[in-house]
Design a protein around this motif. Sequence first.
Motif, PDB file in Angstrom:
ATOM      1  N   ASP A   1       0.838  -1.207   0.000  1.00 17.16           N
ATOM      2  CA  ASP A   1       0.000   0.000   0.000  1.00 17.16           C
ATOM      3  C   ASP A   1       0.867   1.249   0.000  1.00 17.16           C
ATOM      4  OD1 ASP A   1      -1.904  -1.960   0.296  1.00 17.16           O
ATOM      5  OD2 ASP A   1      -2.715  -1.208   2.196  1.00 17.16           O
ATOM      6  N   GLU A   2       1.964   1.214   0.753  1.00 18.19           N
ATOM      7  CA  GLU A   2       2.869   2.365   0.802  1.00 18.19           C
ATOM      8  C   GLU A   2       3.525   2.606  -0.559  1.00 18.19           C
ATOM      9  OE1 GLU A   2       3.112   4.405   3.244  1.00 18.19           O
ATOM     10  OE2 GLU A   2       2.103   3.280   4.838  1.00 18.19           O
TER      11      GLU A   2
ATOM     12  N   LEU B   1       0.592  -4.204 -10.681  1.00 13.55           N
ATOM     13  CA  LEU B   1       0.170  -2.801 -10.815  1.00 13.55           C
ATOM     14  C   LEU B   1       1.316  -1.819 -10.557  1.00 13.55           C
ATOM     15  CD1 LEU B   1      -3.299  -3.032  -9.021  1.00 13.55           C
ATOM     16  CD2 LEU B   1      -2.918  -2.566 -11.457  1.00 13.55           C
ATOM     17  N   LEU B   2       2.414  -2.318  -9.973  1.00 18.47           N
ATOM     18  CA  LEU B   2       3.552  -1.451  -9.641  1.00 18.47           C
ATOM     19  C   LEU B   2       4.681  -1.549 -10.664  1.00 18.47           C
ATOM     20  CD1 LEU B   2       3.682  -2.170  -5.804  1.00 18.47           C
ATOM     21  CD2 LEU B   2       2.774  -0.128  -6.925  1.00 18.47           C
ATOM     22  N   ALA B   3       4.459  -2.294 -11.739  1.00 10.97           N
ATOM     23  CA  ALA B   3       5.501  -2.459 -12.765  1.00 10.97           C
ATOM     24  C   ALA B   3       5.970  -1.094 -13.281  1.00 10.97           C
ATOM     25  CB  ALA B   3       4.968  -3.304 -13.913  1.00 10.97           C
ATOM     26  N   GLY B   4       7.293  -0.924 -13.342  1.00 12.74           N
ATOM     27  CA  GLY B   4       7.880   0.314 -13.849  1.00 12.74           C
ATOM     28  C   GLY B   4       8.169   1.359 -12.789  1.00 12.74           C
ATOM     29  N   LEU B   5       7.722   1.108 -11.553  1.00 12.07           N
ATOM     30  CA  LEU B   5       7.981   2.069 -10.478  1.00 12.07           C
ATOM     31  C   LEU B   5       9.473   2.125 -10.182  1.00 12.07           C
ATOM     32  CD1 LEU B   5       6.890   3.949  -8.210  1.00 12.07           C
ATOM     33  CD2 LEU B   5       6.647   1.911  -6.782  1.00 12.07           C
TER      34      LEU B   5
ATOM     35  N   ALA C   1      -4.898  -1.097  -1.835  1.00 10.53           N
ATOM     36  CA  ALA C   1      -5.353  -1.340  -0.462  1.00 10.53           C
ATOM     37  C   ALA C   1      -6.633  -2.169  -0.454  1.00 10.53           C
ATOM     38  CB  ALA C   1      -5.579  -0.020   0.265  1.00 10.53           C
ATOM     39  N   GLU C   2      -7.475  -1.988  -1.459  1.00  8.56           N
ATOM     40  CA  GLU C   2      -8.718  -2.757  -1.528  1.00  8.56           C
ATOM     41  C   GLU C   2      -8.424  -4.234  -1.774  1.00  8.56           C
ATOM     42  OE1 GLU C   2     -12.164  -4.679  -3.401  1.00  8.56           O
ATOM     43  OE2 GLU C   2     -10.337  -4.125  -4.478  1.00  8.56           O
ATOM     44  N   ILE C   3      -7.434  -4.522  -2.623  1.00  5.92           N
ATOM     45  CA  ILE C   3      -7.030  -5.909  -2.869  1.00  5.92           C
ATOM     46  C   ILE C   3      -6.405  -6.497  -1.604  1.00  5.92           C
ATOM     47  CG2 ILE C   3      -5.579  -7.437  -4.269  1.00  5.92           C
ATOM     48  CD1 ILE C   3      -5.737  -5.333  -6.508  1.00  5.92           C
ATOM     49  N   THR C   4      -5.557  -5.701  -0.931  1.00  5.45           N
ATOM     50  CA  THR C   4      -4.940  -6.138   0.320  1.00  5.45           C
ATOM     51  C   THR C   4      -6.002  -6.522   1.343  1.00  5.45           C
ATOM     52  OG1 THR C   4      -3.035  -4.671  -0.033  1.00  5.45           O
ATOM     53  CG2 THR C   4      -3.393  -5.475   2.219  1.00  5.45           C
TER      54      THR C   4
ATOM     55  N   GLU D   1       3.077   5.870  -4.039  1.00  7.00           N
ATOM     56  CA  GLU D   1       4.047   6.567  -4.891  1.00  7.00           C
ATOM     57  C   GLU D   1       3.502   6.824  -6.294  1.00  7.00           C
ATOM     58  OE1 GLU D   1       7.312   7.511  -4.239  1.00  7.00           O
ATOM     59  OE2 GLU D   1       7.247   6.923  -2.131  1.00  7.00           O
ATOM     60  N   VAL D   2       2.539   6.000  -6.721  1.00 10.87           N
ATOM     61  CA  VAL D   2       2.005   6.150  -8.082  1.00 10.87           C
ATOM     62  C   VAL D   2       0.521   6.477  -8.084  1.00 10.87           C
ATOM     63  CG1 VAL D   2       3.742   4.804  -9.288  1.00 10.87           C
ATOM     64  CG2 VAL D   2       1.830   3.625  -8.217  1.00 10.87           C
ATOM     65  N   GLY D   3      -0.002   6.864  -6.908  1.00 12.17           N
ATOM     66  CA  GLY D   3      -1.372   7.332  -6.823  1.00 12.17           C
ATOM     67  C   GLY D   3      -2.444   6.276  -6.949  1.00 12.17           C
ATOM     68  N   ILE D   4      -2.081   5.013  -6.644  1.00  6.97           N
ATOM     69  CA  ILE D   4      -3.094   3.948  -6.722  1.00  6.97           C
ATOM     70  C   ILE D   4      -3.241   3.231  -5.377  1.00  6.97           C
ATOM     71  CG2 ILE D   4      -2.899   3.579  -9.216  1.00  6.97           C
ATOM     72  CD1 ILE D   4      -1.106   1.144  -8.592  1.00  6.97           C
ATOM     73  N   ARG D   5      -3.011   3.970  -4.291  1.00  9.81           N
ATOM     74  CA  ARG D   5      -3.077   3.357  -2.975  1.00  9.81           C
ATOM     75  C   ARG D   5      -4.434   2.720  -2.708  1.00  9.81           C
ATOM     76  NH1 ARG D   5      -0.083   4.418   1.920  1.00  9.81           N
ATOM     77  NH2 ARG D   5      -1.130   3.432   3.684  1.00  9.81           N
ATOM     78  N   ASP D   6      -5.513   3.417  -3.020  1.00  8.48           N
ATOM     79  CA  ASP D   6      -6.844   2.889  -2.732  1.00  8.48           C
ATOM     80  C   ASP D   6      -7.104   1.600  -3.495  1.00  8.48           C
ATOM     81  OD1 ASP D   6      -7.282   4.996  -1.048  1.00  8.48           O
ATOM     82  OD2 ASP D   6      -8.607   6.098  -2.400  1.00  8.48           O
ATOM     83  N   GLN D   7      -6.650   1.548  -4.740  1.00  8.70           N
ATOM     84  CA  GLN D   7      -6.861   0.356  -5.563  1.00  8.70           C
ATOM     85  C   GLN D   7      -6.130  -0.851  -4.981  1.00  8.70           C
ATOM     86  OE1 GLN D   7      -5.719   0.942  -9.647  1.00  8.70           O
ATOM     87  NE2 GLN D   7      -6.193  -1.161 -10.275  1.00  8.70           N
TER      88      GLN D   7
END
Length: 312
Positions: A116-117, A152-156, A129-132, A121-127
């Motif tokens: 989630d943290e 979802l974090l690929a390329g970060l 966190a919901e899966i978590t 960094e890429v503005g998709i925390r809510d998305q």
Amino acid sequence: DCSLPVMIREDTDDGAMDKVLTLIGQKGRLDETQISEVVSTLAGIGAKIDAPDWLAYRTAADVQFSGIECEDSRDLAFEALGDIPVDAVAQPLECRRKRLLVADMESTIIENEMLDELANEVGIRDQIAEITARAMNGELGFNRAIKERVALLAGLDAGAIERSKERIRIMPGAKELIATMRANGAYCALVSGGFSIYTAGIRDQLGFNFDQANQLGVSNGKLTGNVIGPILGSNAKKERLLSLCEAQNIPLEASITVGDGANDLAMLGAAGIGVAYHAKPIVAREATARIDHGDLTALLYLQGYRDDEFVS
């Protein structure tokens, strides 16, 4: 020896008490009236009860008893306490002080969920966190959930990992729990469905003997969006508990595990005592012991440690 030394008092009229109910309130908020209500309720169904013993005045107290089952005493304690924010843990006195701790990391030893943290960094925390949340509630398989979130974090940029580490918040009581158990000869392991890039630092910071976690794929300074297999989930945590017992020559009943999510259930059920810590509903329902109000020092109280024995 099954357990480390711990005092067992005796009732000279009725023989030795063989079980203990530990009542743990928020610091300074447990009072004698609440304890008396619980004692009266247990006595009302025929339990033999020793005088309550403060482990930490107005925070934690032991009630040693015999004549009824641990589960019954715990349920009756909750009934007597009603909505009062006090935790109640019942267990046999034998093998109470444990020689092995196996702990989940995220939302247990630390307050954060680290994917989630990173998502922040890429503005998709809510998305993410919901899966978590769905995975920790047992609504989504662990392997599927971790793959979906990491993809979802690929390329970060990998620098996000170091930035996220700066936001880690250690759970209250974690430092005292590890330091006190280590000082008394116990082996402490951190097992996570998260990632070794985080567990290694927490291991060193808090003094765990061992850590286990997944490997996050990083290439050319960026997250690849993949988990380097095999994925370590619920079964891996239980298997590590069993292997540590064997390697350290510790009976399984001399182990304590703690976690909050559905992927912790297997290790919670296998240990001498498994503690659901501020846990998701499915975990709190199924675990034999739960801490909903206290901090992690509750795991010391339920082993019979007094507050003047704590190491920080």
